[in-house]
Design a protein around this motif. Structure first.
Motif, PDB file in Angstrom:
ATOM      1  N   ALA A   1      34.804  38.076  36.605  1.00 20.09           N
ATOM      2  CA  ALA A   1      36.107  38.470  36.088  1.00 20.09           C
ATOM      3  C   ALA A   1      37.191  37.643  36.772  1.00 20.09           C
ATOM      4  O   ALA A   1      37.237  37.561  37.996  1.00 20.09           O
ATOM      5  N   VAL A   2      38.045  37.034  35.972  1.00 22.86           N
ATOM      6  CA  VAL A   2      39.171  36.236  36.460  1.00 22.86           C
ATOM      7  C   VAL A   2      40.442  36.884  35.923  1.00 22.86           C
ATOM      8  O   VAL A   2      40.668  36.911  34.706  1.00 22.86           O
ATOM      9  N   ILE A   3      41.255  37.436  36.817  1.00 24.35           N
ATOM     10  CA  ILE A   3      42.468  38.158  36.426  1.00 24.35           C
ATOM     11  C   ILE A   3      43.676  37.372  36.909  1.00 24.35           C
ATOM     12  O   ILE A   3      43.806  37.086  38.101  1.00 24.35           O
ATOM     13  N   ASP A   4      44.554  37.019  35.996  1.00 21.15           N
ATOM     14  CA  ASP A   4      45.785  36.294  36.323  1.00 21.15           C
ATOM     15  C   ASP A   4      46.986  37.171  36.018  1.00 21.15           C
ATOM     16  O   ASP A   4      47.059  37.796  34.948  1.00 21.15           O
ATOM     17  N   LYS A   5      47.925  37.216  36.953  1.00 23.48           N
ATOM     18  CA  LYS A   5      49.164  37.973  36.751  1.00 23.48           C
ATOM     19  C   LYS A   5      50.232  36.991  36.272  1.00 23.48           C
ATOM     20  O   LYS A   5      50.556  36.014  36.955  1.00 23.48           O
ATOM     21  N   ARG A   6      50.776  37.249  35.094  1.00 33.88           N
ATOM     22  CA  ARG A   6      51.813  36.385  34.535  1.00 33.88           C
ATOM     23  C   ARG A   6      53.135  36.579  35.284  1.00 33.88           C
ATOM     24  O   ARG A   6      53.327  37.598  35.970  1.00 33.88           O
ATOM     25  N   PRO A   7      54.055  35.633  35.133  1.00 38.79           N
ATOM     26  CA  PRO A   7      55.348  35.781  35.799  1.00 38.79           C
ATOM     27  C   PRO A   7      56.098  37.058  35.411  1.00 38.79           C
ATOM     28  O   PRO A   7      56.881  37.587  36.210  1.00 38.79           O
TER      29      PRO A   7
ATOM     30  N   GLY B   1      54.758  39.913  35.039  1.00 39.40           N
ATOM     31  CA  GLY B   1      54.083  41.071  35.614  1.00 39.40           C
ATOM     32  C   GLY B   1      52.929  41.600  34.800  1.00 39.40           C
ATOM     33  O   GLY B   1      52.202  42.483  35.279  1.00 39.40           O
ATOM     34  N   THR B   2      52.711  41.102  33.594  1.00 37.25           N
ATOM     35  CA  THR B   2      51.566  41.524  32.802  1.00 37.25           C
ATOM     36  C   THR B   2      50.328  40.746  33.250  1.00 37.25           C
ATOM     37  O   THR B   2      50.423  39.695  33.889  1.00 37.25           O
ATOM     38  N   ALA B   3      49.166  41.277  32.909  1.00 35.78           N
ATOM     39  CA  ALA B   3      47.910  40.687  33.379  1.00 35.78           C
ATOM     40  C   ALA B   3      47.111  40.128  32.212  1.00 35.78           C
ATOM     41  O   ALA B   3      47.114  40.675  31.102  1.00 35.78           O
ATOM     42  N   GLU B   4      46.429  39.036  32.487  1.00 33.69           N
ATOM     43  CA  GLU B   4      45.496  38.442  31.539  1.00 33.69           C
ATOM     44  C   GLU B   4      44.152  38.313  32.244  1.00 33.69           C
ATOM     45  O   GLU B   4      44.085  37.782  33.355  1.00 33.69           O
ATOM     46  N   ALA B   5      43.077  38.809  31.616  1.00 32.59           N
ATOM     47  CA  ALA B   5      41.778  38.846  32.283  1.00 32.59           C
ATOM     48  C   ALA B   5      40.704  38.258  31.384  1.00 32.59           C
ATOM     49  O   ALA B   5      40.717  38.442  30.161  1.00 32.59           O
ATOM     50  N   GLU B   6      39.758  37.563  32.010  1.00 38.06           N
ATOM     51  CA  GLU B   6      38.661  36.928  31.295  1.00 38.06           C
ATOM     52  C   GLU B   6      37.358  37.213  32.024  1.00 38.06           C
ATOM     53  O   GLU B   6      37.315  37.218  33.260  1.00 38.06           O
ATOM     54  N   LEU B   7      36.292  37.436  31.261  1.00 40.27           N
ATOM     55  CA  LEU B   7      34.961  37.634  31.808  1.00 40.27           C
ATOM     56  C   LEU B   7      34.138  36.398  31.486  1.00 40.27           C
ATOM     57  O   LEU B   7      33.837  36.131  30.323  1.00 40.27           O
ATOM     58  N   ARG B   8      33.784  35.628  32.517  1.00 40.39           N
ATOM     59  CA  ARG B   8      33.075  34.377  32.341  1.00 40.39           C
ATOM     60  C   ARG B   8      31.601  34.543  32.718  1.00 40.39           C
ATOM     61  O   ARG B   8      31.270  35.281  33.639  1.00 40.39           O
ATOM     62  N   THR B   9      30.747  33.838  32.019  1.00 37.19           N
ATOM     63  CA  THR B   9      29.326  33.891  32.329  1.00 37.19           C
ATOM     64  C   THR B   9      29.031  33.036  33.555  1.00 37.19           C
ATOM     65  O   THR B   9      29.584  31.956  33.726  1.00 37.19           O
ATOM     66  N   VAL B  10      28.179  33.557  34.419  1.00 40.82           N
ATOM     67  CA  VAL B  10      27.754  32.846  35.624  1.00 40.82           C
ATOM     68  C   VAL B  10      26.265  33.082  35.807  1.00 40.82           C
ATOM     69  O   VAL B  10      25.693  34.035  35.276  1.00 40.82           O
ATOM     70  N   GLU B  11      25.627  32.219  36.583  1.00 38.41           N
ATOM     71  CA  GLU B  11      24.193  32.372  36.818  1.00 38.41           C
ATOM     72  C   GLU B  11      23.912  33.388  37.915  1.00 38.41           C
ATOM     73  O   GLU B  11      22.927  34.123  37.849  1.00 38.41           O
ATOM     74  N   PHE B  12      24.771  33.425  38.915  1.00 38.97           N
ATOM     75  CA  PHE B  12      24.562  34.326  40.046  1.00 38.97           C
ATOM     76  C   PHE B  12      25.846  35.099  40.329  1.00 38.97           C
ATOM     77  O   PHE B  12      26.942  34.632  40.057  1.00 38.97           O
TER      78      PHE B  12
END
Length: 247
Positions: free
Chosen positions: A89-95, A97-108
């Motif tokens: 999970a990669v969560i970025d906070k925009r200027p 104050g709202t949040a944008e989140a992404e779930l990326r595939t990983v091997e481990f």
């Protein structure tokens, strides 16, 4: 790497934090090593430009989102009760104050945190899956490739409780809670023998997840939506594939 100003580390084990304080001090660093629940963060020192959770969680702790500074980023391993197909999970906070989140595939991914139970395949169950003899069905439908991690991540979210035996020569997946399993063996040019056992048809579940993943454009990452404090969803970029993250 970050220096010692404004850095906080948390662990739930007081022995770990005591050792960290001692060793950091011996290296000449000022330190804030705190004993506490990592999912709760440390609000009195927030906001933070970066948050890194070094253990797996079933969903994004909203405290991590709240304690991020505008422009900040948080990283953590997300998963279900299965350890087989983790996501990052990669969560970025925009200027604003709202949040944008992404779930990326990983091997481990990281191990589960305290209180987050995980399923596993016992040695006897693994032996049963790999050695059992019984009826099989022959198919020309290939099992999804190991590199199709977006599909396996979707399978984990859509059909809970599956654990893969990565040490097996063939594709072998079990459901420890009910004793179901599937084994897929290559037997010739574009042919596979599929053996299944138990109340769950895991092969059908795999094919369903694969079909839905292909219809969604074979994504390698999914958006995380925070519907409410209790409901979080992972959704493909085109919106065709979605599932709710575990509570």
């Amino acid at each position: 790497m970050c220096g010692d100003a404004g850095v906080v580390t948390l662990d739930i084990d007081p022995h770990v934090t005591a050792a960290a304080r001692e060793r950091l001090s011996a290296l000449g660093y000022q330190r804030v090593a705190v004993t506490g629940d990592g999912t709760a963060g440390r609000p009195n020192a927030s906001p933070y430009e970066r948050i890194f959770v070094s253990f797996a969680v079933p969903r994004v702790p909203m405290t991590s989102v709240e304690q991020l500074a505008p422009g900040g980023r948080a990283l953590m391993t997300l998963g279900t009760s299965s350890p087989s197909w983790p996501g990052l999970a990669v969560i970025d906070k925009r200027p604003d104050g709202t949040a944008e989140a992404e779930l990326r595939t990983v091997e481990f991914g990281h191990r589960a945190g305290v209180g987050f139970g995980r399923l596993f395949l016992s040695p006897s169950f693994r032996d049963t899956i790999t050695a059992a003899e019984g009826p099989t069905r022959r198919t020309r439908v290939a099992p999804p490739a190991d590199t199709a991690r977006g599909m396996w991540l979707a399978l984990d979210g859509l059909y809970l409780g599956l654990v893969r035996h990565f040490g097996a020569k063939d594709l072998a997946i079990g459901a420890p809670e009910c004793g179901s399993w599937v084994r897929v063996r290559a037997v010739g040019s574009r042919q596979w023998d599929v053996g299944t056992y138990g109340p769950r048809d895991i092969w059908a579940e795999i094919q369903d997840a694969a079909a839905r993943w292909r219809a969604a454009g074979e994504p390698a990452a999914y958006r995380i939506h925070f519907d409410t404090d209790d409901v979080q969803r992972a959704t493909s970029p085109n919106g065709a594939l979605t599932w709710q993250l575990p509570r």
